[in-house]
Design a protein around this motif. Structure first.
Motif, PDB file in Angstrom:
ATOM      1  N   MET A   1       0.852  -1.160   0.000  1.00  7.05           N
ATOM      2  CA  MET A   1       0.000   0.000   0.000  1.00  7.05           C
ATOM      3  C   MET A   1       0.896   1.220   0.000  1.00  7.05           C
ATOM      4  SD  MET A   1      -3.065   1.263   2.544  1.00  7.05           S
ATOM      5  CE  MET A   1      -2.237   0.930   4.043  1.00  7.05           C
ATOM      6  N   ARG A   2       0.526   2.187  -0.814  1.00  3.83           N
ATOM      7  CA  ARG A   2       1.231   3.464  -0.834  1.00  3.83           C
ATOM      8  C   ARG A   2       0.220   4.548  -0.483  1.00  3.83           C
ATOM      9  NH1 ARG A   2       3.610   2.564  -6.661  1.00  3.83           N
ATOM     10  NH2 ARG A   2       1.481   3.188  -7.027  1.00  3.83           N
ATOM     11  N   ALA A   3       0.581   5.405   0.425  1.00  2.13           N
ATOM     12  CA  ALA A   3      -0.279   6.524   0.792  1.00  2.13           C
ATOM     13  C   ALA A   3       0.467   7.810   0.478  1.00  2.13           C
ATOM     14  CB  ALA A   3      -0.641   6.468   2.268  1.00  2.13           C
ATOM     15  N   ALA A   4      -0.193   8.705  -0.215  1.00  2.00           N
ATOM     16  CA  ALA A   4       0.396  10.012  -0.502  1.00  2.00           C
ATOM     17  C   ALA A   4       0.137  10.919   0.699  1.00  2.00           C
ATOM     18  CB  ALA A   4      -0.225  10.582  -1.767  1.00  2.00           C
ATOM     19  N   GLU A   5       0.416  12.168   0.551  1.00  2.00           N
ATOM     20  CA  GLU A   5       0.206  13.122   1.632  1.00  2.00           C
ATOM     21  C   GLU A   5      -1.265  13.146   2.044  1.00  2.00           C
ATOM     22  OE1 GLU A   5       0.857  17.865   2.101  1.00  2.00           O
ATOM     23  OE2 GLU A   5       2.340  16.739   0.960  1.00  2.00           O
ATOM     24  N   ALA A   6      -1.500  13.147   3.333  1.00  6.98           N
ATOM     25  CA  ALA A   6      -2.871  13.168   3.839  1.00  6.98           C
ATOM     26  C   ALA A   6      -3.533  14.495   3.484  1.00  6.98           C
ATOM     27  CB  ALA A   6      -2.877  12.968   5.338  1.00  6.98           C
ATOM     28  N   GLY A   7      -4.801  14.425   3.123  1.00  8.49           N
ATOM     29  CA  GLY A   7      -5.539  15.623   2.771  1.00  8.49           C
ATOM     30  C   GLY A   7      -6.210  16.226   3.997  1.00  8.49           C
ATOM     31  N   PRO A   8      -6.661  17.456   3.867  1.00  8.56           N
ATOM     32  CA  PRO A   8      -7.322  18.119   4.989  1.00  8.56           C
ATOM     33  C   PRO A   8      -8.740  17.581   5.198  1.00  8.56           C
ATOM     34  CG  PRO A   8      -7.347  19.538   3.068  1.00  8.56           C
ATOM     35  CD  PRO A   8      -6.545  18.317   2.700  1.00  8.56           C
ATOM     36  N   PRO A   9      -9.284  17.752   6.397  1.00  5.60           N
ATOM     37  CA  PRO A   9     -10.680  17.366   6.621  1.00  5.60           C
ATOM     38  C   PRO A   9     -11.577  18.117   5.645  1.00  5.60           C
ATOM     39  CG  PRO A   9      -9.608  17.902   8.695  1.00  5.60           C
ATOM     40  CD  PRO A   9      -8.659  18.286   7.600  1.00  5.60           C
ATOM     41  N   GLY A  10     -12.606  17.460   5.158  1.00  6.52           N
ATOM     42  CA  GLY A  10     -13.527  18.086   4.222  1.00  6.52           C
ATOM     43  C   GLY A  10     -13.249  17.746   2.769  1.00  6.52           C
ATOM     44  N   ASP A  11     -12.118  17.109   2.480  1.00  7.66           N
ATOM     45  CA  ASP A  11     -11.850  16.672   1.109  1.00  7.66           C
ATOM     46  C   ASP A  11     -12.929  15.684   0.673  1.00  7.66           C
ATOM     47  OD1 ASP A  11      -9.617  18.123   0.533  1.00  7.66           O
ATOM     48  OD2 ASP A  11      -8.246  16.425   0.427  1.00  7.66           O
ATOM     49  N   LEU A  13     -13.585  12.418  -1.412  1.00  7.82           N
ATOM     50  CA  LEU A  13     -12.796  11.298  -1.909  1.00  7.82           C
ATOM     51  C   LEU A  13     -13.644  10.399  -2.787  1.00  7.82           C
ATOM     52  CD1 LEU A  13     -10.977  10.357   1.410  1.00  7.82           C
ATOM     53  CD2 LEU A  13     -10.147  11.828  -0.426  1.00  7.82           C
ATOM     54  N   SER A  14     -13.015   9.848  -3.819  1.00  8.31           N
ATOM     55  CA  SER A  14     -13.676   8.839  -4.650  1.00  8.31           C
ATOM     56  C   SER A  14     -12.685   7.705  -4.857  1.00  8.31           C
ATOM     57  CB  SER A  14     -14.140   9.432  -5.986  1.00  8.31           C
ATOM     58  OG  SER A  14     -13.047   9.921  -6.718  1.00  8.31           O
ATOM     59  N   GLY A  15     -13.226   6.518  -5.040  1.00  4.60           N
ATOM     60  CA  GLY A  15     -12.360   5.362  -5.156  1.00  4.60           C
ATOM     61  C   GLY A  15     -12.723   4.477  -6.331  1.00  4.60           C
ATOM     62  N   GLU A  37      -7.643   2.390  -5.766  1.00  3.83           N
ATOM     63  CA  GLU A  37      -7.118   3.757  -5.778  1.00  3.83           C
ATOM     64  C   GLU A  37      -8.131   4.683  -5.128  1.00  3.83           C
ATOM     65  OE1 GLU A  37      -6.123   4.998  -9.726  1.00  3.83           O
ATOM     66  OE2 GLU A  37      -4.824   3.276 -10.064  1.00  3.83           O
ATOM     67  N   LEU A  38      -7.641   5.643  -4.383  1.00  2.00           N
ATOM     68  CA  LEU A  38      -8.473   6.645  -3.750  1.00  2.00           C
ATOM     69  C   LEU A  38      -7.932   8.004  -4.170  1.00  2.00           C
ATOM     70  CD1 LEU A  38     -10.852   6.704  -1.743  1.00  2.00           C
ATOM     71  CD2 LEU A  38      -9.170   6.895   0.089  1.00  2.00           C
ATOM     72  N   ALA A  39      -8.809   8.881  -4.671  1.00  2.00           N
ATOM     73  CA  ALA A  39      -8.393  10.205  -5.145  1.00  2.00           C
ATOM     74  C   ALA A  39      -9.262  11.285  -4.499  1.00  2.00           C
ATOM     75  CB  ALA A  39      -8.519  10.292  -6.666  1.00  2.00           C
ATOM     76  N   ASN A  40      -8.703  12.487  -4.399  1.00  2.00           N
ATOM     77  CA  ASN A  40      -9.469  13.604  -3.845  1.00  2.00           C
ATOM     78  C   ASN A  40     -10.207  14.344  -4.961  1.00  2.00           C
ATOM     79  OD1 ASN A  40      -7.584  15.275  -5.097  1.00  2.00           O
ATOM     80  ND2 ASN A  40      -6.527  15.810  -3.187  1.00  2.00           N
ATOM     81  N   GLN A  41     -10.861  15.450  -4.599  1.00  2.00           N
ATOM     82  CA  GLN A  41     -11.673  16.201  -5.564  1.00  2.00           C
ATOM     83  C   GLN A  41     -10.840  16.852  -6.662  1.00  2.00           C
ATOM     84  OE1 GLN A  41     -11.218  17.011  -2.383  1.00  2.00           O
ATOM     85  NE2 GLN A  41     -10.923  19.202  -2.124  1.00  2.00           N
ATOM     86  N   ASP A  43      -8.557  15.165  -8.247  1.00  2.00           N
ATOM     87  CA  ASP A  43      -8.093  13.972  -8.969  1.00  2.00           C
ATOM     88  C   ASP A  43      -6.647  13.629  -8.636  1.00  2.00           C
ATOM     89  OD1 ASP A  43      -8.820  11.793 -10.509  1.00  2.00           O
ATOM     90  OD2 ASP A  43      -8.035  12.678 -12.355  1.00  2.00           O
ATOM     91  N   GLU A  44      -6.214  13.970  -7.424  1.00  2.00           N
ATOM     92  CA  GLU A  44      -4.889  13.607  -6.940  1.00  2.00           C
ATOM     93  C   GLU A  44      -5.021  12.313  -6.147  1.00  2.00           C
ATOM     94  OE1 GLU A  44      -3.390  18.193  -6.178  1.00  2.00           O
ATOM     95  OE2 GLU A  44      -4.328  17.065  -4.553  1.00  2.00           O
ATOM     96  N   ARG A  45      -4.217  11.310  -6.496  1.00  2.00           N
ATOM     97  CA  ARG A  45      -4.285  10.041  -5.781  1.00  2.00           C
ATOM     98  C   ARG A  45      -3.745  10.198  -4.370  1.00  2.00           C
ATOM     99  NH1 ARG A  45      -1.701   5.873  -9.824  1.00  2.00           N
ATOM    100  NH2 ARG A  45      -1.403   7.604 -11.208  1.00  2.00           N
ATOM    101  N   VAL A  46      -4.542   9.755  -3.397  1.00  2.00           N
ATOM    102  CA  VAL A  46      -4.110   9.844  -2.010  1.00  2.00           C
ATOM    103  C   VAL A  46      -3.800   8.469  -1.427  1.00  2.00           C
ATOM    104  CG1 VAL A  46      -5.289  12.028  -1.560  1.00  2.00           C
ATOM    105  CG2 VAL A  46      -6.494   9.886  -1.160  1.00  2.00           C
ATOM    106  N   MET A  47      -4.219   7.401  -2.108  1.00  2.00           N
ATOM    107  CA  MET A  47      -3.877   6.056  -1.654  1.00  2.00           C
ATOM    108  C   MET A  47      -3.973   5.081  -2.816  1.00  2.00           C
ATOM    109  SD  MET A  47      -5.453   3.641   1.370  1.00  2.00           S
ATOM    110  CE  MET A  47      -6.948   3.236   0.509  1.00  2.00           C
ATOM    111  N   ILE A  48      -3.024   4.156  -2.870  1.00  2.00           N
ATOM    112  CA  ILE A  48      -3.029   3.061  -3.837  1.00  2.00           C
ATOM    113  C   ILE A  48      -2.749   1.786  -3.066  1.00  2.00           C
ATOM    114  CG2 ILE A  48      -1.918   2.046  -5.857  1.00  2.00           C
ATOM    115  CD1 ILE A  48      -1.039   4.926  -6.599  1.00  2.00           C
ATOM    116  N   ILE A  49      -3.524   0.754  -3.326  1.00  2.00           N
ATOM    117  CA  ILE A  49      -3.309  -0.524  -2.651  1.00  2.00           C
ATOM    118  C   ILE A  49      -3.446  -1.653  -3.675  1.00  2.00           C
ATOM    119  CG2 ILE A  49      -5.734  -0.724  -1.944  1.00  2.00           C
ATOM    120  CD1 ILE A  49      -4.667  -2.044   0.660  1.00  2.00           C
ATOM    121  N   GLU A  50      -2.573  -2.641  -3.582  1.00  2.00           N
ATOM    122  CA  GLU A  50      -2.667  -3.843  -4.414  1.00  2.00           C
ATOM    123  C   GLU A  50      -2.726  -5.047  -3.498  1.00  2.00           C
ATOM    124  OE1 GLU A  50       0.179  -4.282  -7.526  1.00  2.00           O
ATOM    125  OE2 GLU A  50      -0.586  -2.556  -8.611  1.00  2.00           O
ATOM    126  N   LEU A  51      -3.680  -5.912  -3.752  1.00  2.00           N
ATOM    127  CA  LEU A  51      -3.868  -7.114  -2.942  1.00  2.00           C
ATOM    128  C   LEU A  51      -3.890  -8.334  -3.833  1.00  2.00           C
ATOM    129  CD1 LEU A  51      -6.875  -5.760  -0.857  1.00  2.00           C
ATOM    130  CD2 LEU A  51      -4.526  -5.969  -0.076  1.00  2.00           C
TER     131      LEU A  51
END
Length: 86
Positions: A1-11, A13-15, A37-41, A43-51
């Motif tokens: 799992m890779r997590a990018a910089e955490a976003g502020p409250p109120g972002d 998110l779509s996955g 994949e999880l992206a903010n409003q 369209d910046e990826r904030v999390m990627i996970i491969e299982l």
């Protein structure tokens, strides 16, 4: 799992979850690689996970379809929401 910089409250998110790969079955099981994949409003990826998971197989070696499995987005704080919206 890779997590990018955490976003502020109120972002907002779509996955997206995608079946990235299905390995040919062996011993009654097939390996399935799933990518999320999880992206903010913006369209910046904030999390990627491969299982990798193993599923029971009937031995059918035909190519399995790949592509988006499901698409999720969270309602904004201003919109009312309930469990049925998920």
């Amino acid at each position: 799992m890779r997590a990018a910089e955490a976003g502020p409250p109120g972002d907002t998110l779509s996955g997206r979850v995608t079946i990235a790969e299905v390995a040919p079955p062996r011993g009654g099981r097939a390996r399935v690689r799933i990518r999320g994949e999880l992206a903010n409003q913006h369209d910046e990826r904030v999390m990627i996970i491969e299982l990798d998971g193993y599923v029971r197989s009937r031995g059918n070696t035909a190519a399995a379809p790949t592509g988006p499995l499901i698409s999720l987005s969270t309602p904004s704080a201003a919109q009312p929401h309930s469990a049925k919206d998920l």
